[in-house]
Design a protein around this motif. Sequence first.
Motif, PDB file in Angstrom:
ATOM      1  N   GLY A 200       2.264  12.394 -13.478  1.00 15.66           N
ATOM      2  CA  GLY A 200       3.628  12.056 -13.840  1.00 15.66           C
ATOM      3  C   GLY A 200       3.872  10.569 -14.038  1.00 15.66           C
ATOM      4  O   GLY A 200       4.995  10.078 -13.854  1.00 15.66           O
ATOM      5  N   LEU A 201       2.835   9.832 -14.430  1.00 13.75           N
ATOM      6  CA  LEU A 201       2.995   8.400 -14.653  1.00 13.75           C
ATOM      7  C   LEU A 201       3.752   8.124 -15.944  1.00 13.75           C
ATOM      8  O   LEU A 201       3.532   8.779 -16.957  1.00 13.75           O
ATOM      9  CB  LEU A 201       1.619   7.706 -14.723  1.00 13.75           C
ATOM     10  CG  LEU A 201       1.031   7.178 -13.410  1.00 13.75           C
ATOM     11  CD1 LEU A 201      -0.339   6.591 -13.649  1.00 13.75           C
ATOM     12  CD2 LEU A 201       1.945   6.145 -12.775  1.00 13.75           C
ATOM     13  N   THR A 202       4.615   7.125 -15.902  1.00 14.42           N
ATOM     14  CA  THR A 202       5.335   6.676 -17.085  1.00 14.42           C
ATOM     15  C   THR A 202       4.922   5.238 -17.379  1.00 14.42           C
ATOM     16  O   THR A 202       4.182   4.601 -16.608  1.00 14.42           O
ATOM     17  CB  THR A 202       6.849   6.716 -16.842  1.00 14.42           C
ATOM     18  OG1 THR A 202       7.174   5.834 -15.759  1.00 14.42           O
ATOM     19  CG2 THR A 202       7.313   8.117 -16.476  1.00 14.42           C
ATOM     20  N   LEU A 203       5.445   4.730 -18.503  1.00 22.06           N
ATOM     21  CA  LEU A 203       5.157   3.348 -18.859  1.00 22.06           C
ATOM     22  C   LEU A 203       5.669   2.395 -17.784  1.00 22.06           C
ATOM     23  O   LEU A 203       4.980   1.450 -17.392  1.00 22.06           O
ATOM     24  CB  LEU A 203       5.814   3.010 -20.211  1.00 22.06           C
ATOM     25  CG  LEU A 203       5.555   1.597 -20.750  1.00 22.06           C
ATOM     26  CD1 LEU A 203       4.082   1.368 -20.977  1.00 22.06           C
ATOM     27  CD2 LEU A 203       6.348   1.362 -22.032  1.00 22.06           C
ATOM     28  N   GLY A 204       6.862   2.690 -17.286  1.00 18.82           N
ATOM     29  CA  GLY A 204       7.420   1.862 -16.213  1.00 18.82           C
ATOM     30  C   GLY A 204       6.614   1.976 -14.938  1.00 18.82           C
ATOM     31  O   GLY A 204       6.442   0.979 -14.208  1.00 18.82           O
ATOM     32  N   GLY A 205       6.107   3.163 -14.654  1.00 16.88           N
ATOM     33  CA  GLY A 205       5.292   3.368 -13.461  1.00 16.88           C
ATOM     34  C   GLY A 205       4.007   2.567 -13.518  1.00 16.88           C
ATOM     35  O   GLY A 205       3.557   1.988 -12.522  1.00 16.88           O
ATOM     36  N   ILE A 206       3.382   2.538 -14.719  1.00 14.82           N
ATOM     37  CA  ILE A 206       2.145   1.754 -14.879  1.00 14.82           C
ATOM     38  C   ILE A 206       2.428   0.273 -14.660  1.00 14.82           C
ATOM     39  O   ILE A 206       1.684  -0.436 -13.970  1.00 14.82           O
ATOM     40  CB  ILE A 206       1.531   1.988 -16.278  1.00 14.82           C
ATOM     41  CG1 ILE A 206       1.110   3.457 -16.413  1.00 14.82           C
ATOM     42  CG2 ILE A 206       0.354   1.059 -16.515  1.00 14.82           C
ATOM     43  CD1 ILE A 206       0.642   3.821 -17.813  1.00 14.82           C
ATOM     44  N   ALA A 207       3.515  -0.211 -15.265  1.00 16.29           N
ATOM     45  CA  ALA A 207       3.875  -1.634 -15.126  1.00 16.29           C
ATOM     46  C   ALA A 207       4.149  -1.984 -13.661  1.00 16.29           C
ATOM     47  O   ALA A 207       3.726  -3.038 -13.157  1.00 16.29           O
ATOM     48  CB  ALA A 207       5.101  -1.954 -15.977  1.00 16.29           C
ATOM     49  N   ALA A 208       4.865  -1.081 -12.962  1.00 18.61           N
ATOM     50  CA  ALA A 208       5.160  -1.332 -11.551  1.00 18.61           C
ATOM     51  C   ALA A 208       3.889  -1.336 -10.707  1.00 18.61           C
ATOM     52  O   ALA A 208       3.702  -2.189  -9.832  1.00 18.61           O
ATOM     53  CB  ALA A 208       6.134  -0.273 -11.039  1.00 18.61           C
TER      54      ALA A 208
ATOM     55  N   PHE B  27       0.837  -1.200   0.000  1.00 20.55           N
ATOM     56  CA  PHE B  27       0.000   0.000   0.000  1.00 20.55           C
ATOM     57  C   PHE B  27       0.876   1.257   0.000  1.00 20.55           C
ATOM     58  O   PHE B  27       0.608   2.215  -0.746  1.00 20.55           O
ATOM     59  CB  PHE B  27      -0.915  -0.002   1.225  1.00 20.55           C
ATOM     60  CG  PHE B  27      -1.826   1.189   1.287  1.00 20.55           C
ATOM     61  CD1 PHE B  27      -2.973   1.242   0.496  1.00 20.55           C
ATOM     62  CD2 PHE B  27      -1.541   2.265   2.113  1.00 20.55           C
ATOM     63  CE1 PHE B  27      -3.814   2.352   0.552  1.00 20.55           C
ATOM     64  CE2 PHE B  27      -2.371   3.369   2.166  1.00 20.55           C
ATOM     65  CZ  PHE B  27      -3.517   3.413   1.381  1.00 20.55           C
ATOM     66  N   CYS B  28       1.917   1.240   0.830  1.00 13.57           N
ATOM     67  CA  CYS B  28       2.832   2.393   0.864  1.00 13.57           C
ATOM     68  C   CYS B  28       3.505   2.586  -0.500  1.00 13.57           C
ATOM     69  O   CYS B  28       3.656   3.726  -0.984  1.00 13.57           O
ATOM     70  CB  CYS B  28       3.897   2.199   1.939  1.00 13.57           C
ATOM     71  SG  CYS B  28       3.248   2.208   3.636  1.00 13.57           S
ATOM     72  N   ALA B  29       3.890   1.473  -1.132  1.00 11.78           N
ATOM     73  CA  ALA B  29       4.539   1.550  -2.441  1.00 11.78           C
ATOM     74  C   ALA B  29       3.575   2.074  -3.497  1.00 11.78           C
ATOM     75  O   ALA B  29       3.961   2.843  -4.394  1.00 11.78           O
ATOM     76  CB  ALA B  29       5.061   0.166  -2.835  1.00 11.78           C
ATOM     77  N   MET B  30       2.289   1.676  -3.409  1.00 11.61           N
ATOM     78  CA  MET B  30       1.296   2.159  -4.388  1.00 11.61           C
ATOM     79  C   MET B  30       1.051   3.650  -4.229  1.00 11.61           C
ATOM     80  O   MET B  30       0.937   4.374  -5.223  1.00 11.61           O
ATOM     81  CB  MET B  30      -0.020   1.375  -4.210  1.00 11.61           C
ATOM     82  CG  MET B  30       0.028  -0.062  -4.717  1.00 11.61           C
ATOM     83  SD  MET B  30      -1.612  -0.818  -4.900  1.00 11.61           S
ATOM     84  CE  MET B  30      -2.261  -0.649  -3.249  1.00 11.61           C
ATOM     85  N   VAL B  31       0.950   4.121  -2.972  1.00 11.37           N
ATOM     86  CA  VAL B  31       0.753   5.552  -2.733  1.00 11.37           C
ATOM     87  C   VAL B  31       1.938   6.338  -3.280  1.00 11.37           C
ATOM     88  O   VAL B  31       1.774   7.401  -3.892  1.00 11.37           O
ATOM     89  CB  VAL B  31       0.564   5.818  -1.221  1.00 11.37           C
ATOM     90  CG1 VAL B  31       0.568   7.320  -0.953  1.00 11.37           C
ATOM     91  CG2 VAL B  31      -0.727   5.190  -0.722  1.00 11.37           C
ATOM     92  N   TYR B  32       3.129   5.780  -3.067  1.00 13.24           N
ATOM     93  CA  TYR B  32       4.342   6.428  -3.580  1.00 13.24           C
ATOM     94  C   TYR B  32       4.339   6.494  -5.104  1.00 13.24           C
ATOM     95  O   TYR B  32       4.763   7.488  -5.699  1.00 13.24           O
ATOM     96  CB  TYR B  32       5.561   5.657  -3.089  1.00 13.24           C
ATOM     97  CG  TYR B  32       6.867   6.088  -3.718  1.00 13.24           C
ATOM     98  CD1 TYR B  32       7.506   7.252  -3.303  1.00 13.24           C
ATOM     99  CD2 TYR B  32       7.439   5.334  -4.751  1.00 13.24           C
ATOM    100  CE1 TYR B  32       8.709   7.645  -3.886  1.00 13.24           C
ATOM    101  CE2 TYR B  32       8.625   5.727  -5.339  1.00 13.24           C
ATOM    102  CZ  TYR B  32       9.265   6.884  -4.908  1.00 13.24           C
ATOM    103  OH  TYR B  32      10.452   7.277  -5.497  1.00 13.24           O
ATOM    104  N   THR B  33       3.808   5.445  -5.749  1.00 11.17           N
ATOM    105  CA  THR B  33       3.834   5.377  -7.216  1.00 11.17           C
ATOM    106  C   THR B  33       2.743   6.224  -7.840  1.00 11.17           C
ATOM    107  O   THR B  33       2.993   6.989  -8.774  1.00 11.17           O
ATOM    108  CB  THR B  33       3.695   3.914  -7.688  1.00 11.17           C
ATOM    109  OG1 THR B  33       4.716   3.127  -7.071  1.00 11.17           O
ATOM    110  CG2 THR B  33       3.814   3.820  -9.196  1.00 11.17           C
ATOM    111  N   SER B  34       1.492   6.091  -7.321  1.00 11.12           N
ATOM    112  CA  SER B  34       0.377   6.855  -7.914  1.00 11.12           C
ATOM    113  C   SER B  34      -0.782   6.919  -6.938  1.00 11.12           C
ATOM    114  O   SER B  34      -1.407   5.883  -6.620  1.00 11.12           O
ATOM    115  CB  SER B  34      -0.081   6.196  -9.216  1.00 11.12           C
ATOM    116  OG  SER B  34      -1.234   6.854  -9.714  1.00 11.12           O
ATOM    117  N   GLY B  35      -1.099   8.138  -6.496  1.00 12.54           N
ATOM    118  CA  GLY B  35      -2.224   8.343  -5.593  1.00 12.54           C
ATOM    119  C   GLY B  35      -3.562   8.021  -6.230  1.00 12.54           C
ATOM    120  O   GLY B  35      -4.375   7.293  -5.645  1.00 12.54           O
ATOM    121  N   PRO B  36      -3.865   8.551  -7.444  1.00 13.76           N
ATOM    122  CA  PRO B  36      -5.171   8.284  -8.084  1.00 13.76           C
ATOM    123  C   PRO B  36      -5.409   6.786  -8.295  1.00 13.76           C
ATOM    124  O   PRO B  36      -6.520   6.291  -8.054  1.00 13.76           O
ATOM    125  CB  PRO B  36      -5.060   9.031  -9.412  1.00 13.76           C
ATOM    126  CG  PRO B  36      -4.084  10.118  -9.155  1.00 13.76           C
ATOM    127  CD  PRO B  36      -3.086   9.540  -8.226  1.00 13.76           C
TER     128      PRO B  36
END
Length: 621
Positions: free
Chosen positions: A286-294, A163-172
């Motif tokens: 600020g999502l990237t292709l790598g961010g979506i995959a992660a 959950f912490c990692a998801m918040v860090y990656t993308s709040g929405p």
Amino acid sequence: MGRKPNDVKKTLKRLLSYLPGTYKATLVVVVICIILSTLAGVIGSLFLEVLIDDYITPLIGMENPVFTALLQAILFMGLIYLCGVLSTLIYSRLMVIISQGAMKRIRDEMFAHMEKLPIKYFDTHQFGDTMSHYTNDTETLHQMLSQSVPQVFSSIVTIILVFCAMVYTSGPLTILVVFMVIVLFFVMKNIGGRSATHFVRQQKSLGEVNGFIEEMINGQKVIKVFCHEEKVKAEFDVMNDQLCGHATSANKFANIFMPVVVNIGNIQYVLVAIVGGALAISGVGGLTLGGIAAFLQLSKSFMMPISQVSQQLSSVVMALAGAERIFKLMDEPVEEDAGDVTLVNARYEGTVLTEAPAYTGIWAWKEIKDGAPVYTKLEGDVQLRDVSFGYTPDKNVLHDVSVYARPGQKVAFVGATGAGKTTITNLINRFYDVQEGEIFYDGINVKKIKKADLRRSLGIVLQDTNLFTGTVRENIRYGKLDATDEEVYAAARLSNAHDFISRLPEGYDTVLEGDGGSLSQGQRQLLSIARAAVANPPVMIMDEATSSIDTRTEAIVQAGMDSLMKGRTVFVIAHRLSTVHNADVIMVLESGKIIERGSHEELISEKGKYYQLYTGAFELE
């Protein structure tokens, strides 16, 4: 099955006490390994973003791409996952050691405590219920310690870190995942609740079916004698149909549970991909292709632990309920023993009785008075004075019973079933304590004698013979564990068991199993008498010892018993009045009272109850 523990906190605290210091240190290692395993998964998922954005994407469209950095990154990622795999392997192995060690301690303590419980406990608790502590309860507890607890802890750690990692990656996108989790909880509550209800019914029906099968196996002879095969088959079909119905309903919901959870996860996966793609294209967040995959990988890692926690919690609750049942057995009050008089080997030095270091054929009661030992020779003088007793407070079985057995006397009790004959012997060996009156043994109140020493002075042959898995020699030696082979043979000859033992395939080394099922009832009883004989006790209690033996065998056994009784105080309980006519005194009991006493000739001449029983029928019903 299916009941909840009354005090979870107390049960858990007590359960942890069975983890000794070495296991507690091991448990710390387990916790560290679980955290490392979970961290490896989260770091691996987050590293996907770096791998795609920093190593893969720049290589796209290059005329002469160099893959060295990419290979190093993949190798680094592999090392991360390898650490996770090793951590999982280590904590799984350690949990096996911890759970098995804890269960061993629990079983050891439970069995040791059970051996200290009074006979009253076993008279008031079903055998199957006591056995379930060692089977069902310990098995569910083992499963909880070895699997459920580490899995639940791992899942909780995973949920928090992911959950912490998801918040860090993308709040929405995290908000979207939380919404899908709420949907998942709603579905789990409905499906899981229905499944649990039917599983409780399934376990109840399963217990009934197992109990019925066990009863029918034990009663096969009776079933075949009365030709009730079709009747019991019909009864079994009804019970089996009920079990089938409950099991079908339970598994119907259980089997759709995981597919529903998986598909909700798949829907979430698709929604995250769509929404994440839209956010990346629009440049929001600020999502990237790598961010979506992660994030896709993280969201997948987030859903499964939630369903696993839900599934394992029911197992934990069931196991804690089992642990509570085990601890309830351990908390049962043990047999009290305030006696300080002990039984010792003795000898005469002149006219003074003193303690002997080895067997001399003389026993004495040792009592400490004014700091010095006082010895009273064991003669076998047993007296019950105005004894009243009831197994329940509201109903007495014995009423003001007085019995005087002089050393070497043979005292017989006769009377209808329930008259109180066996109860008297239960009071003499202190399986139960008198409520009113007193019992004296060689002038000493039996409450002052240590129970183990009191019972060691009494040889008991019961109507129900219990033989243990082992050789014939070992079963006879059960009466005296340090008996020599010569003493075993002598006891067998004394009880007239030697002849039939010699004809067995391996003689005294023949292994008996299943409570000696390969022997006849008479042979089993002969071994029981030999077991009492090898102890060479000064007082004998024969509780209907020949009731299950045929007339011919009875004559053989009676001769052995007469030899065994010679020179001893003997209490005999018998339905066959022919076995007690040579008793020194016969006591006739009716409704817990002694209504007649005297020798056979005296009672016959009185023409009372004994006369009616003896002349009217040789068997008491």
